[in-house]
Design a protein around this motif. Structure first.
Motif, short mmCIF file in Angstrom:
data_model
loop_
_atom_site.label_atom_id
_atom_site.label_comp_id
_atom_site.label_asym_id
_atom_site.label_seq_id
_atom_site.Cartn_x
_atom_site.Cartn_y
_atom_site.Cartn_z
N LEU A 107 -2.84 -6.91 -1.67
CA LEU A 107 -2.28 -6.79 -0.32
C LEU A 107 -1.09 -7.73 -0.24
CD1 LEU A 107 -5.58 -7.09 1.79
CD2 LEU A 107 -4.40 -4.97 1.19
N ASP A 108 -0.04 -7.31 0.46
CA ASP A 108 1.12 -8.18 0.61
C ASP A 108 1.29 -8.60 2.07
OD1 ASP A 108 2.27 -6.05 1.92
OD2 ASP A 108 3.66 -5.53 0.31
N ASP A 148 3.28 -7.56 4.35
CA ASP A 148 3.36 -6.44 5.29
C ASP A 148 1.98 -5.89 5.61
OD1 ASP A 148 6.11 -6.57 5.51
OD2 ASP A 148 6.46 -5.16 3.88
N ASP A 149 1.14 -5.77 4.59
CA ASP A 149 -0.23 -5.32 4.81
C ASP A 149 -0.98 -6.27 5.73
OD1 ASP A 149 0.22 -3.24 2.97
OD2 ASP A 149 -0.35 -4.54 1.30
N TRP A 150 -0.66 -7.54 5.61
CA TRP A 150 -1.36 -8.57 6.39
C TRP A 150 -1.24 -8.31 7.89
CZ3 TRP A 150 -4.91 -11.78 5.02
CH2 TRP A 150 -5.23 -12.89 5.80
N ILE A 161 0.85 -1.17 0.00
CA ILE A 161 0.00 0.00 0.00
C ILE A 161 0.89 1.23 0.00
CG2 ILE A 161 -1.88 1.20 1.15
CD1 ILE A 161 -2.58 -1.55 0.13
N THR A 165 -6.12 4.30 -3.29
CA THR A 165 -6.79 3.78 -2.11
C THR A 165 -7.74 4.84 -1.61
OG1 THR A 165 -5.08 4.65 -0.66
CG2 THR A 165 -4.78 2.40 -1.45
N ARG A 192 -1.14 -5.51 9.28
CA ARG A 192 -1.88 -4.30 9.63
C ARG A 192 -3.36 -4.43 9.33
NH1 ARG A 192 2.33 -0.37 6.49
NH2 ARG A 192 1.65 -1.71 4.78
N LEU A 193 -3.79 -5.62 8.95
CA LEU A 193 -5.16 -5.85 8.53
C LEU A 193 -6.09 -6.00 9.73
CD1 LEU A 193 -7.06 -6.43 6.11
CD2 LEU A 193 -6.45 -8.83 6.37
N ILE A 203 -2.37 2.01 8.96
CA ILE A 203 -1.07 2.33 8.39
C ILE A 203 -0.58 3.63 9.02
CG2 ILE A 203 0.20 2.88 6.29
CD1 ILE A 203 -1.73 1.15 4.75
N LEU A 240 -7.16 -1.37 6.99
CA LEU A 240 -5.84 -1.51 7.57
C LEU A 240 -5.50 -0.28 8.41
CD1 LEU A 240 -5.67 -2.46 4.29
CD2 LEU A 240 -3.47 -3.25 5.08
N VAL A 292 -9.00 -0.15 1.59
CA VAL A 292 -8.52 -0.55 0.28
C VAL A 292 -9.63 -1.35 -0.41
CG1 VAL A 292 -6.73 -1.79 -1.00
CG2 VAL A 292 -6.19 -0.74 1.20
#
Length: 365
Positions: A336-337, A339-341, A2, A8, A343-344, A356, A354, A363
């Motif tokens: 989503l990657d 790292d995003d996971w 992100i 977004t 923060r989900l 951030i 998320l 998103v």
């Protein structure tokens, strides 16, 4: 994944006096999954729920307790507000912008339950000195209240306030009628007690083998649920553990349950299964892997609010989603990657919320 340049949608346009900070939390309610509950971190004098960029601010007398946050299940429901007044703690129960009740004491622990329009909260308060040693016993009071702030039960007792010596943490069963002692993987035990949520009297006990002990526990009711002992998934019936019959290759690790979608997710080593509340196996990821194909070394999965399941696996660059609508047959990648996971907060098959840099972001896929 992100980035600011990526298309977004900022879920909330927060005013400068009510920025989302460490006390903020998404309310992942199925009717309004991206409401955001936040405390004002500039003086901790206000809190509010933000929806579609429009703040539903509620004036707050006294100082909010930094680091504890404001507790709620949904925007329309009951809100627990830990505050400090004249150097003493108190819990305010609010709903619809109205103050329902003030309860003296500092918040020690809490759990919430919601199903449709019904909800309950359990919380523990104590009137001790916040700077006193945690090894000293102090008088505490455990409350259970309904969604209108009515006290269903009030229990006074003496105990410690720290997590190591304190009481076992309690959680609501899926039907909201019972409270059960959560299992602790660091301190597993053979048995866990079950209490009636309306009077806190013990109504049962989950008893497993001496070895291996229970490491995970989720209850559907006072006498029905699921447990993990020795990496085996068990069904609980009348307090006893029965093996679910999953093959030995499935090494169960965690259980999560969602009574909105009536789905249960059990994570294993590089694998996961999805079941309904009756225990019917709906999908096993390991069974979808072609024979002879090496499976992932690790995998992390989460239930979406509709009962779909999203997961990320080692060596994968994107998060995958298997939709409930397809019977979990469809697998598609979403932007989503890994790292995003981390923060989900909550997701649907078409969007995710998320945190951030302490700001809420929505998103859309």
């Amino acid at each position: 994944m992100i980035k600011s340049a990526m298309t977004t949608t900022l879920l909330l346009c927060l005013a400068s006096n009510a920025k989302a900070g460490p006390d903020g939390a998404f309310l992942c309610d199925s009717q309004a999954p991206y409401d955001f509950l936040t405390a004002d971190i500039h003086g901790y004098q206000r809190f509010g729920i933000f929806r579609s960029g429009k703040p539903l601010a509620d004036s707050q007398a006294g100082a909010l307790v930094a680091g504890q946050g404001v507790k709620a299940n949904s925007a329309e429901g009951l809100i627990l507000v830990p505050t400090e007044a004249a150097g003493k703690g108190q819990i305010e129960l609010r709903k619809g912008g109205k103050l329902l009740k003030r309860i003296p004491g500092w918040l020690n622990e809490w759990a919430g339950w919601r199903s449709g329009e019904q909800e309950k909260f359990m919380f523990v308060v104590w009137n001790g000195d916040p700077d006193a040693p945690l090894t000293l016993k102090t008088w505490k009071t455990r409350y259970v209240v309904d969604g209108n702030g009515h006290v269903l039960v009030e229990q006074h007792y003496e105990g410690f306030t720290d997590s190591e010596n304190g009481d076992p943490l309690l959680s609501f069963s899926a039907d909201g009628r019972a409270l059960f002692e959560l299992a602790n993987e660091d301190q597993p035990t053979r048995s866990k007690k079950i209490f009636d949520a309306n009077d806190l009297l013990q109504v049962g006990e989950v008893v497993g083998p001496e070895h291996p002990p229970i490491t995970q526990l989720q209850m559907l009711s006072s006498d029905d649920g699921y447990a993990i002992a020795g990496h085996r998934l068990h069904r609980i019936r009348n307090g006893r553990l029965e093996d679910t019959g999953l093959p030995p290759s499935f090494k169960a690790q965690t259980i999560s349950m969602d009574n909105r979608s009536n789905r249960i997710l059990v994570e294993g080593e590089g694998d996961f299964v999805v079941m309904d509340m009756a225990g019917h196996l709906l999908f096993r990821h390991g069974a979808s892997v072609a024979p002879g194909t090496a499976g992932p070394q690790w995998m992390r999965a989460k239930l979406a609010i509709d009962g779909s399941v999203a997961f990320v696996r080692d060596a994968a660059s994107l998060v995958a989603v298997r939709t409930r609508k397809s019977g979990y047959a469809e697998e598609r990648m979403v932007p989503l990657d890994a790292d995003d996971w981390t923060r989900l907060a909550c997701l649907t098959p078409r969007s995710a919320a998320l945190m951030i840099d302490d700001k809420p972001v929505l998103v859309k896929f």
